[in-house]
Design an enzyme around this catalytic site. Sequence first.
Site, PDB file in Angstrom:
ATOM      1  N   SER A  67       0.840  -1.199   0.000  1.00 51.54           N
ATOM      2  CA  SER A  67       0.000   0.000   0.000  1.00 51.54           C
ATOM      3  C   SER A  67       0.875   1.249   0.000  1.00 51.54           C
ATOM      4  CB  SER A  67      -0.922   0.016   1.226  1.00 51.54           C
ATOM      5  OG  SER A  67      -0.169   0.261   2.399  1.00 51.54           O
ATOM      6  N   SER A  69       0.835   3.834   2.168  1.00 51.80           N
ATOM      7  CA  SER A  69       0.829   4.592   3.421  1.00 51.80           C
ATOM      8  C   SER A  69       2.204   5.104   3.831  1.00 51.80           C
ATOM      9  CB  SER A  69       0.249   3.729   4.546  1.00 51.80           C
ATOM     10  OG  SER A  69       1.131   2.671   4.880  1.00 51.80           O
ATOM     11  N   LYS A 124       4.934   0.920   9.542  1.00 55.10           N
ATOM     12  CA  LYS A 124       4.736   2.339   9.818  1.00 55.10           C
ATOM     13  C   LYS A 124       6.014   2.889  10.461  1.00 55.10           C
ATOM     14  CE  LYS A 124       0.266   1.984   8.777  1.00 55.10           C
ATOM     15  NZ  LYS A 124      -0.314   2.561   7.540  1.00 55.10           N
ATOM     16  N   SER A 230      -3.135   7.226   5.460  1.00 57.39           N
ATOM     17  CA  SER A 230      -2.600   6.151   6.292  1.00 57.39           C
ATOM     18  C   SER A 230      -3.528   5.902   7.475  1.00 57.39           C
ATOM     19  CB  SER A 230      -1.197   6.518   6.810  1.00 57.39           C
ATOM     20  OG  SER A 230      -0.746   5.569   7.759  1.00 57.39           O
TER      21      SER A 230
END
Length: 274
Positions: A67, A69, A124, A230
């Site tokens: 993804s 993010s 993250k 995100s």
Amino acid sequence: MDFALILFVLSIVSGVLWCYDVFSARKQRPKGAPDPWWVEYGASFFPVILPIFMLRSFWIEPFRIPSGSMIPTLLVGDFILVNKYSYGVRLPVLNKKIIAVSDPQRGDVMVFRYPHDTRQDYIKRVIGLPGDTLEYSNKRLKINGEVMAVHPAGDFLIPQTFDVFQKLEEDLGNGRKHMTLNNRDAQSLVREQAVVPHAYSGNCNYTASGVTCTVPAGHYFVMGDNRDQSADSRVWGFVPDENIVGRAFFVWFHADQILPVPSGVSFSRVGRFN
């Protein structure tokens, strides 16, 4: 499907067959006799599977970014390496820490098991450490009362959507700087109705301008560098220490698509990243 569990089972089964062949069956076979099928397809895999299992379980594990993010730091299709030893030695499958090495630091890019579904791996950036008070308001980050400095760094084109976002260099106050993206058209607030309830929901307060959270002991507050696209600790809460997989540090390959045929293959992104 848990690949670590599959490797563990294969290592045990092939190891048992290998030991039986080496210490018993091989001595009973006539000299020059061909290996039986269970040796060829079972025990012979053990010397291959065991090193892979050990390497993947205790040191380095590869992942693919699915993804956007973490754009601009990591792009969709990046293949990365994660150092699992950085934050301690953990038992494979159980993910139980048995030897402490170091703790995550503010600014680390961390892979972890999603708290609400541990079958999923997320990536993250670590923003808040245990005991920190985080405020993300009007798209500005404040840690323990100190506003984190940001500096404009031009614009960034999202490859998949062709959207142009503002790129900002953010300083986390500990000498760690990284790039973030700001979608000028996106609202700054986190809609409370989109928040996923969690054990420490009471540690967060949502307002029209953003969110303020106090990180509980043994947990971490994480955010994606693509701040307006995100779902992270602002939405689903904190990452417990037992969910940590490791620290991401290296891009070794990039491909927009692998199946049915590789496309968008690039080696230009190979290297370490912040």
